[in-house]
Design an enzyme around this catalytic site. Sequence first.
Site, PDB file in Angstrom:
ATOM      1  CB  CYS A   1      -0.559   2.432   3.934  1.00  0.00           C
ATOM      2  SG  CYS A   1      -2.178   2.003   3.209  1.00  0.00           S
ATOM      3  CG  ASP A   2       3.276   1.165   4.640  1.00  0.00           C
ATOM      4  OD1 ASP A   2       2.573   1.631   5.776  1.00  0.00           O
ATOM      5  OD2 ASP A   2       2.996   0.161   4.090  1.00  0.00           O
TER       6      ASP A   2
ATOM      7  CB  CYS B   1      -0.845   0.000   1.028  1.00  0.00           C
ATOM      8  SG  CYS B   1      -1.910   1.507   1.289  1.00  0.00           S
TER       9      CYS B   1
END
Length: 328
Positions: free
Chosen positions: A147-148, A144
């Site tokens: 997300c990261d 992701c």
Amino acid sequence: MSERQHEQVVIIGSGPASWTAAIYAARADLSPLVIEGAGSRTMIPGGQLMYTTEVENYPGFPEGVTGIDMMADFKAQAVRFETRVIMEDVAEVDFSVRPLLLTTSGGTEIESDSVIIATGANANWIGLENEERLAQSGGGVSACAVCDGALPHFRDQVIAIVGGGDSAMEDALYMAKFAKEVVVVHRREELRASKIMQERAFAEEKIRFEWNQTVVDVIGDDVITAVLLRDTVTAEERQLEVGGLFVAIGHDPNTGFLNGQVALKPNGFVETATSWRTITSVPGVFAAGDVMDDFFKQAVTAAGTGCMAALEAERWLAHGGPQEAAAG
Ligand code: NAP
């Protein structure tokens, strides 16, 4: 007389959608039961966030929070309002009867007036041992980018993205903001992504493509240092030095246990009445989070749809939904 446990609302799953639905249902005095999953690879309690290291985009956590801590807090908040939780999978459902019937992996039969499906979707992985090891340890491998990807250790690095669909293009464009170079590794010489996403990716100077390549190993002790590529035409192998790897090869919604009893979209996600409702094809069955969301797939959007599902279930129960459904 039935010996079965009878519930007003059963919530299946244990990610942000599920716990948010539980908090809302519990505060509406519906005493929800959450079936949180037995801890198998496909339905791990806590869901996809358990694979995320630091969550920095969930509002209310200015310092960030680990996915594991966040899910523990979500659960604690639901339990504080007397949500009951059982750590099993749902093995089977029968939505042709009223009340709706669920059988857990431990063989317990549970009747419920309404059900919220919040079983999530699993990001697909290549399936390499070192990929899993470095993904779980936060060693620069992730599924992701949103997300990261903004974490400091990805900045000014060469980043590999695996996949040729819209997600891979979106991840590549997102990572191009931070990375020195983004290398899209695709197993064919033609992308699956939509024309517009392809054009955007081709136009971005920092993105280049490795065609006809698969990643056959991920190299690095604590942190990724390279990927081993294999040419799908010549079988030639070579290393590509990278400081991060994002796998964007699709998601699989966890719907197998529904056994075709709830309508799905052509891509396998649960179909809802409209994109702003959580009503499914079965009256009294609602869906929230990644199992119905093939577009946003964020913790905060999952939590939002969990709230929506609980409110829709509450209204359905209050307005005689179960009686109407039983009358046929
Ligand atoms: P997808 O369209 O199914 O694409 C998956 C990609 O991964 C394909 O290129 C596939 O290669 C590759 N792949 C699959 N398994 C692989 C493996 N084991 N090893 C290497 N490569 C593998 O999935 P997606 O990109 O996640 O998109 C899902 C849906 O969401 C689509 O409908 C998409 O349009 C939509 N979406 C839209 C947007 C947007 O509009 N901004 C953004 C994200 C997603 P092959 O091509 O060879 O099969």
